[in-house]
Design a protein around this motif. Sequence first.
Motif, PDB file in Angstrom:
ATOM      1  N   ASP A  10       0.833  -1.405   0.002  1.00  0.00           N
ATOM      2  CA  ASP A  10       0.296  -0.089  -0.094  1.00  0.00           C
ATOM      3  C   ASP A  10       0.977   1.834  -0.075  1.00  0.00           C
ATOM      4  N   ILE A  11       1.568   1.286   0.592  1.00  0.00           N
ATOM      5  CA  ILE A  11       2.431   2.775   0.556  1.00  0.00           C
ATOM      6  C   ILE A  11       3.585   2.689   0.070  1.00  0.00           C
ATOM      7  N   ALA A  12       3.068   2.216  -1.855  1.00  0.00           N
ATOM      8  CA  ALA A  12       3.746   2.150  -2.667  1.00  0.00           C
ATOM      9  C   ALA A  12       3.125   3.146  -3.357  1.00  0.00           C
ATOM     10  N   ALA A  13       2.085   3.402  -3.376  1.00  0.00           N
ATOM     11  CA  ALA A  13       1.373   4.492  -3.999  1.00  0.00           C
ATOM     12  C   ALA A  13       0.898   6.107  -3.105  1.00  0.00           C
ATOM     13  N   SER A  14       1.757   6.027  -2.307  1.00  0.00           N
ATOM     14  CA  SER A  14       2.016   7.217  -1.951  1.00  0.00           C
ATOM     15  C   SER A  14       2.951   7.738  -2.024  1.00  0.00           C
ATOM     16  N   LEU A  15       3.885   6.815  -1.934  1.00  0.00           N
ATOM     17  CA  LEU A  15       5.337   7.006  -2.273  1.00  0.00           C
ATOM     18  C   LEU A  15       5.764   8.094  -3.802  1.00  0.00           C
ATOM     19  N   PHE A  16       4.971   7.162  -4.267  1.00  0.00           N
ATOM     20  CA  PHE A  16       5.183   7.951  -5.505  1.00  0.00           C
ATOM     21  C   PHE A  16       4.230   8.312  -6.559  1.00  0.00           C
ATOM     22  N   GLY A  17       2.862   8.637  -5.466  1.00  0.00           N
ATOM     23  CA  GLY A  17       2.298   9.555  -6.309  1.00  0.00           C
ATOM     24  C   GLY A  17       1.471   9.285  -7.540  1.00  0.00           C
ATOM     25  N   ASP A  18       1.441  10.412  -8.362  1.00  0.00           N
ATOM     26  CA  ASP A  18       0.860  10.565  -9.908  1.00  0.00           C
ATOM     27  C   ASP A  18       1.989   9.094 -10.544  1.00  0.00           C
ATOM     28  N   ARG A  19       3.506   9.070 -10.319  1.00  0.00           N
ATOM     29  CA  ARG A  19       4.463   8.853 -11.062  1.00  0.00           C
ATOM     30  C   ARG A  19       4.224   7.230 -10.347  1.00  0.00           C
ATOM     31  N   ILE A  20       3.197   6.264  -9.744  1.00  0.00           N
ATOM     32  CA  ILE A  20       3.150   4.346 -10.002  1.00  0.00           C
ATOM     33  C   ILE A  20       3.087   4.488 -10.313  1.00  0.00           C
ATOM     34  N   GLU A  21       3.221   4.922 -11.798  1.00  0.00           N
ATOM     35  CA  GLU A  21       2.596   3.811 -12.682  1.00  0.00           C
ATOM     36  C   GLU A  21       3.609   3.565 -13.909  1.00  0.00           C
ATOM     37  N   LEU A  22       4.938   4.388 -13.197  1.00  0.00           N
ATOM     38  CA  LEU A  22       6.414   4.148 -13.607  1.00  0.00           C
ATOM     39  C   LEU A  22       6.711   3.564 -12.787  1.00  0.00           C
ATOM     40  N   ALA A  23       6.525   3.600 -11.527  1.00  0.00           N
ATOM     41  CA  ALA A  23       7.111   2.429 -10.761  1.00  0.00           C
ATOM     42  C   ALA A  23       6.864   1.143 -10.844  1.00  0.00           C
ATOM     43  N   ARG A  24       5.746   1.038 -11.389  1.00  0.00           N
ATOM     44  CA  ARG A  24       4.729  -0.475 -11.619  1.00  0.00           C
ATOM     45  C   ARG A  24       5.513  -1.225 -12.669  1.00  0.00           C
ATOM     46  N   ALA A  25       6.070  -0.115 -13.647  1.00  0.00           N
ATOM     47  CA  ALA A  25       6.013  -0.591 -15.238  1.00  0.00           C
ATOM     48  C   ALA A  25       7.872  -1.390 -14.575  1.00  0.00           C
ATOM     49  N   TYR A  26       9.003   0.144 -13.992  1.00  0.00           N
ATOM     50  CA  TYR A  26      10.264  -1.099 -14.013  1.00  0.00           C
ATOM     51  C   TYR A  26      10.095  -2.026 -12.929  1.00  0.00           C
ATOM     52  N   THR A  27       9.350  -1.635 -11.964  1.00  0.00           N
ATOM     53  CA  THR A  27       9.741  -3.260 -10.654  1.00  0.00           C
ATOM     54  C   THR A  27       9.244  -4.510 -12.170  1.00  0.00           C
ATOM     55  N   SER A  28       8.257  -3.981 -12.654  1.00  0.00           N
ATOM     56  CA  SER A  28       7.201  -5.173 -13.769  1.00  0.00           C
ATOM     57  C   SER A  28       8.832  -5.525 -14.825  1.00  0.00           C
ATOM     58  N   ASP A  29       9.694  -4.550 -15.161  1.00  0.00           N
ATOM     59  CA  ASP A  29      10.762  -4.905 -16.240  1.00  0.00           C
ATOM     60  C   ASP A  29      11.955  -5.948 -15.023  1.00  0.00           C
ATOM     61  N   GLU A 107      15.782   1.214 -19.693  1.00  0.00           N
ATOM     62  CA  GLU A 107      15.332   1.369 -19.328  1.00  0.00           C
ATOM     63  C   GLU A 107      14.364   3.028 -19.086  1.00  0.00           C
ATOM     64  N   ALA A 108      15.473   3.714 -19.095  1.00  0.00           N
ATOM     65  CA  ALA A 108      15.252   5.214 -19.076  1.00  0.00           C
ATOM     66  C   ALA A 108      14.183   5.466 -20.207  1.00  0.00           C
ATOM     67  N   ALA A 109      14.549   5.595 -21.175  1.00  0.00           N
ATOM     68  CA  ALA A 109      14.311   5.499 -22.658  1.00  0.00           C
ATOM     69  C   ALA A 109      12.691   5.174 -22.640  1.00  0.00           C
ATOM     70  N   GLU A 110      12.937   3.687 -21.923  1.00  0.00           N
ATOM     71  CA  GLU A 110      11.438   3.280 -21.788  1.00  0.00           C
ATOM     72  C   GLU A 110      10.094   3.517 -21.057  1.00  0.00           C
ATOM     73  N   LEU A 111      10.667   4.331 -19.810  1.00  0.00           N
ATOM     74  CA  LEU A 111       9.617   4.659 -19.304  1.00  0.00           C
ATOM     75  C   LEU A 111       9.854   6.112 -19.371  1.00  0.00           C
ATOM     76  N   GLY A 112      10.607   6.787 -20.393  1.00  0.00           N
ATOM     77  CA  GLY A 112      10.571   7.608 -20.691  1.00  0.00           C
ATOM     78  C   GLY A 112      10.829   9.286 -20.179  1.00  0.00           C
ATOM     79  N   LEU A 113      11.856   8.584 -19.109  1.00  0.00           N
ATOM     80  CA  LEU A 113      12.897   9.693 -17.648  1.00  0.00           C
ATOM     81  C   LEU A 113      13.851  10.403 -18.422  1.00  0.00           C
ATOM     82  N   ASP A 114      13.957  11.497 -18.449  1.00  0.00           N
ATOM     83  CA  ASP A 114      14.150  12.348 -19.025  1.00  0.00           C
ATOM     84  C   ASP A 114      15.476  13.435 -18.167  1.00  0.00           C
ATOM     85  N   ASN A 115      15.277  12.502 -16.887  1.00  0.00           N
ATOM     86  CA  ASN A 115      15.998  13.703 -15.978  1.00  0.00           C
ATOM     87  C   ASN A 115      16.784  12.440 -16.457  1.00  0.00           C
TER      88      ASN A 115
END
Length: 209
Positions: A10-29, A107-115
């Motif tokens: 449950d804590i994951a959603a509050s840690l990542f906020g509106d970027r939780i889908e990116l965290a899920r995608a990274y974890t899945s990869d 991964e940075a490219a796949e997730l669109g992390l321009d930072n």
Amino acid sequence: MTDVLEPEPDIAASLFGDRIELARAYTSDLARRGEELGLIGPLELPRLWTRHIVNCALPAPLLTAGRVGDVGSGAGLPGLVLAIARPDAHLVLIEPMERRTEWLKHEAAELGLDNVTVVRARAEEAKLDEPLDQVTARAVTALSKLIPITVPLVRHGGSLLFMKGERVTDEVEAAQKVIRKARLSGVEVMVLGEGITPELTRVFRATVD
């Protein structure tokens, strides 16, 4: 895949906020390819979220909105996790192994992390365009060895944020001579996650004067 990926806590959603889908995608990869690429061990899937993803996200509020180096990024723990959690910070991932740098770039490219910028180098050999505001590392080496190779990367007034294990206080004691030589100030050990996750995150924090 014999082991089953740990359900998202449950804590994951509050840690990542509106970027939780990116965290899920990274974890899945990472769950899908991590063992094959030698990024994580064969027993990590049942604890991937709590031991690694949440563990690496907890220090995100300690970051500044500047240039943050992650030494020995490996699988992107914590570098990619922090880049997801803190889009206002620019993460410079420093990793010497080609196979791992290719993973980080992919991964940075796949997730669109321009930072995210990936630098293939050992910390002591890294050539950066400008000093970092902060540098972090997780499970790289003892403080007595880690401090001398990272301090030169950080600007005056910047800080070190090292994620360490349960014996971090012993490491701090053993590194007193190195800490004095590096002229670090504000040295402290922070314990994050108490009461919200079984895997606490211990952070050695100090300012580079």
